[in-house]
Design a protein around this motif. Structure first.
Motif, mmCIF file in Angstrom:
data_model
loop_
_atom_site.group_PDB
_atom_site.id
_atom_site.type_symbol
_atom_site.label_atom_id
_atom_site.label_comp_id
_atom_site.label_asym_id
_atom_site.label_seq_id
_atom_site.Cartn_x
_atom_site.Cartn_y
_atom_site.Cartn_z
ATOM 1 N N GLY A 13 1.002 -1.353 0.005
ATOM 2 C CA GLY A 13 -0.055 -0.039 0.005
ATOM 3 C C GLY A 13 0.830 1.222 -0.072
ATOM 4 N N GLY A 14 0.029 2.366 0.091
ATOM 5 C CA GLY A 14 0.740 3.663 -0.022
ATOM 6 C C GLY A 14 0.777 4.499 1.121
ATOM 7 N N ASP A 15 -0.325 3.918 2.235
ATOM 8 C CA ASP A 15 -0.301 4.687 3.335
ATOM 9 C C ASP A 15 0.360 4.008 4.356
ATOM 10 O OD1 ASP A 15 -2.062 2.816 4.245
ATOM 11 O OD2 ASP A 15 -3.809 4.122 3.369
ATOM 12 N N VAL A 16 0.270 4.436 5.883
ATOM 13 C CA VAL A 16 1.134 3.938 6.890
ATOM 14 C C VAL A 16 0.448 2.578 7.110
ATOM 15 C CG1 VAL A 16 1.621 4.172 9.226
ATOM 16 C CG2 VAL A 16 1.655 6.068 7.913
ATOM 17 N N ALA A 17 -0.769 2.515 7.004
ATOM 18 C CA ALA A 17 -1.473 1.329 7.505
ATOM 19 C C ALA A 17 -1.163 -0.058 6.640
ATOM 20 C CB ALA A 17 -3.210 1.332 7.500
ATOM 21 N N THR A 18 -0.845 0.189 5.354
ATOM 22 C CA THR A 18 -0.729 -0.887 4.370
ATOM 23 C C THR A 18 0.713 -1.256 4.402
ATOM 24 O OG1 THR A 18 -0.542 0.628 2.514
ATOM 25 C CG2 THR A 18 -2.454 -0.123 2.842
ATOM 26 N N ARG A 19 1.777 -0.373 4.963
ATOM 27 C CA ARG A 19 3.010 -0.663 5.385
ATOM 28 C C ARG A 19 3.601 -1.253 6.532
ATOM 29 N NH1 ARG A 19 3.671 4.533 2.958
ATOM 30 N NH2 ARG A 19 3.869 5.433 5.325
ATOM 31 N N VAL A 20 2.427 -1.803 7.254
ATOM 32 C CA VAL A 20 2.630 -2.410 8.497
ATOM 33 C C VAL A 20 3.040 -3.785 8.157
ATOM 34 C CG1 VAL A 20 1.527 -3.233 10.696
ATOM 35 C CG2 VAL A 20 1.177 -0.870 9.953
ATOM 36 N N THR A 21 4.014 -4.446 8.920
ATOM 37 C CA THR A 21 4.642 -5.807 8.568
ATOM 38 C C THR A 21 4.740 -6.556 10.087
ATOM 39 O OG1 THR A 21 7.072 -5.207 8.867
ATOM 40 C CG2 THR A 21 5.941 -5.160 6.627
ATOM 41 N N LEU A 22 5.042 -7.640 10.118
ATOM 42 C CA LEU A 22 5.126 -8.551 11.321
ATOM 43 C C LEU A 22 6.319 -7.910 12.093
ATOM 44 C CD1 LEU A 22 4.841 -12.137 10.176
ATOM 45 C CD2 LEU A 22 2.903 -10.701 11.343
ATOM 46 N N GLN A 23 7.216 -7.562 11.595
ATOM 47 C CA GLN A 23 8.603 -6.585 12.093
ATOM 48 C C GLN A 23 8.008 -5.479 12.674
ATOM 49 O OE1 GLN A 23 11.704 -8.331 12.218
ATOM 50 N NE2 GLN A 23 11.630 -6.611 13.776
ATOM 51 N N THR A 24 7.348 -4.756 12.025
ATOM 52 C CA THR A 24 6.865 -3.502 12.728
ATOM 53 C C THR A 24 6.053 -3.778 14.021
ATOM 54 O OG1 THR A 24 6.238 -2.855 10.415
ATOM 55 C CG2 THR A 24 5.251 -1.608 12.311
ATOM 56 N N ILE A 25 5.165 -4.709 14.295
ATOM 57 C CA ILE A 25 4.689 -5.136 15.492
ATOM 58 C C ILE A 25 5.590 -5.508 16.131
ATOM 59 C CG2 ILE A 25 2.877 -6.642 16.385
ATOM 60 C CD1 ILE A 25 1.626 -6.752 13.524
ATOM 61 N N ALA A 26 6.677 -6.385 15.835
ATOM 62 C CA ALA A 26 7.526 -6.822 16.675
ATOM 63 C C ALA A 26 8.398 -5.828 17.469
ATOM 64 C CB ALA A 26 8.638 -8.021 15.956
ATOM 65 N N ASP A 27 8.768 -4.855 16.561
ATOM 66 C CA ASP A 27 9.403 -3.691 17.085
ATOM 67 C C ASP A 27 8.650 -3.141 18.016
ATOM 68 O OD1 ASP A 27 11.682 -4.281 15.415
ATOM 69 O OD2 ASP A 27 10.959 -2.858 13.904
ATOM 70 N N ARG A 28 7.341 -2.838 17.910
ATOM 71 C CA ARG A 28 6.278 -2.019 18.729
ATOM 72 C C ARG A 28 6.494 -2.818 20.203
ATOM 73 N NH1 ARG A 28 1.764 1.312 18.730
ATOM 74 N NH2 ARG A 28 2.960 2.289 17.015
ATOM 75 N N VAL A 29 6.335 -4.179 20.230
ATOM 76 C CA VAL A 29 5.978 -4.753 21.403
ATOM 77 C C VAL A 29 7.450 -5.280 22.029
ATOM 78 C CG1 VAL A 29 5.081 -7.071 22.196
ATOM 79 C CG2 VAL A 29 4.026 -5.646 20.355
ATOM 80 N N GLY A 30 8.462 -5.347 21.129
ATOM 81 C CA GLY A 30 9.717 -5.641 21.855
ATOM 82 C C GLY A 30 9.988 -7.185 21.947
ATOM 83 N N VAL A 31 9.304 -7.948 21.140
ATOM 84 C CA VAL A 31 9.588 -9.223 20.731
ATOM 85 C C VAL A 31 10.093 -9.846 19.471
ATOM 86 C CG1 VAL A 31 7.995 -9.841 22.245
ATOM 87 C CG2 VAL A 31 7.302 -9.791 20.199
#
Length: 371
Positions: A13-31
């Motif tokens: 995608g072209g906006d922030v929501a469509t660029r979210v990946t598993l790594q993005t979530i991992a970085d946010r949670v710290g796992v």
């Protein structure tokens, strides 16, 4: 395709929501990235608290979830079964018996997480859902056995279960005892004293109109079994029925067939109908012609459809347990799918459910004044 099943929307995608990946979530949670993947695909490997944190972060970041196609490839399962119906899918939503059958399947499958896809048995040309849609197995329900769709599914080597079809040695099947139920219905009319008995047959192909039931074969397992059951009682009694073959099972087709039997000087004093819907059509035509049921005409349906007790007079009919049939079909298919995954072999199971005559108000002894 992403190895962990990230959704295409999250990658392109072209906006922030469509660029979210598993790594993005991992970085946010710290796992680790794998821990995030497990939160979606292997939740039993995480504590409830950790999984809750990961899912909350995914929701906050707008993560759409793993790509279903990639996830299916990784797991080797689609989580979907197909149900092949007649040529019109509208039948699934308008026929009481079909909706009860499908509802029972859905209820039985609910704990498994399997979804249902409805497929038509009609040959639609270039688009063939039975060929193109991913599924783990399929139920073939009351279809023309010569349909190319049935052949397509067989060639895909999917686990299959036949319902209201002619049983095959190597494919599990679920049927009701149509023949015994039909025999009981015909015997009921004979015991009441009827000798001029009509048959309202149903078929998808072939000529419409008055037919010789001994000569013209019917398509469809239920149609043939019910005809054989009727004849099992009528022949020993020396009764040759007047028979009409209608095209289809709907109300209008039933009305057309009933008129051919009833709008004649030698009309029958009783009619055995393929279904309660067909009997309803005959009941309507009788009223239009001034024929009173059951004084002038007895009617017997089949199925014990809810309509049987909604019409006046309430229909004498043959009861089949449609919900039990749906549950048995779902169980047979899940067993076939499980066997395919574990050993690749399955001993076909063949279920025959009982039927029973239900006597109500639409049958009586023939009137002495009946022409």
């Amino acid at each position: 395709m992403a190895a962990d099943g990230e959704s295409a929307a999250n990658r392109t995608g072209g906006d922030v929501a469509t660029r979210v990946t598993l790594q993005t979530i991992a970085d946010r949670v710290g796992v680790s990235r794998m821990t995030v993947s497990n939160a979606f695909s292997k939740p039993d490997q995480l504590s409830a608290a950790l999984r809750s944190r990961i899912l909350a972060a995914a929701d906050e970041l707008g993560y759409a979830g793993p790509d279903p196609t990639a996830r299916a490839l990784a797991k080797g399962t689609t989580g979907t079964i197909g149900i092949v119906l007649t040529s019109s899918l509208q039948y699934a939503f308008t026929d009481h018996i079909a909706t009860s059958f499908l509802g029972a399947i859905a209820g039985q499958l609910a704990p498994t997480g399997l979804a249902i896809t409805l497929l038509t048995s009609a040959d639609s040309g270039a688009i063939v859902p039975a060929r193109d849609l991913a599924m783990d197995g399929a139920l073939i329900y009351s279809c023309d056995p010569t349909s190319s769709v049935v052949d397509v599914l067989a060639r895909r080597r999917l686990p299959l279960v036949y319902v209201d079809q002619d049983p095959a040695p190597d494919i599990s099947s679920v049927n009701v005892d149509d023949r015994t139920g039909a025999r009981a219905a015909a015997q009921h009319l004979i015991d009441l004293g009827h000798r001029r008995i009509g048959l309202l047959l149903s078929g998808l192909h072939g000529p419409h109109g008055v037919v010789d039931p001994d000569v013209r074969p019917l398509d469809g397992h239920a149609s043939r079994q019910r005809l054989q059951g009727w004849q099992d009682a009528l022949r020993p009694a020396g009764i040759t029925p007047q028979a009409v073959r209608q095209n289809g099972t709907g109300l209008e087709a039933a009305r057309d067939g009933a008129r051919l039997l009833l709008d004649r000087p030698d009309r029958p004093t009783a009619i055995l109908c393929f279904s309660d819907v067909v009997a309803h059509g005959a009941l309507q035509v009788a009223a239009e012609l001034g024929i009173q049921v059951p004084r002038d005409l007895s009617l017997v349906g089949f199925d014990d459809n809810p309509i049987a007790v909604q019409v006046q007079p309430a229909l004498t009919t043959v009861h089949q347990d449609v919900e039990a049939k749906g549950r048995a079909a779902a169980d047979a298919l899940t067993a076939a799918i499980a066997a395919t995954r574990t050993s690749g072999t399955l001993t076909a199971r063949h279920v025959l459910l009982p039927t029973g005559l239900v006597v109500r108000d639409s049958t009586a002894a023939p009137s002495s004044g009946t022409p």
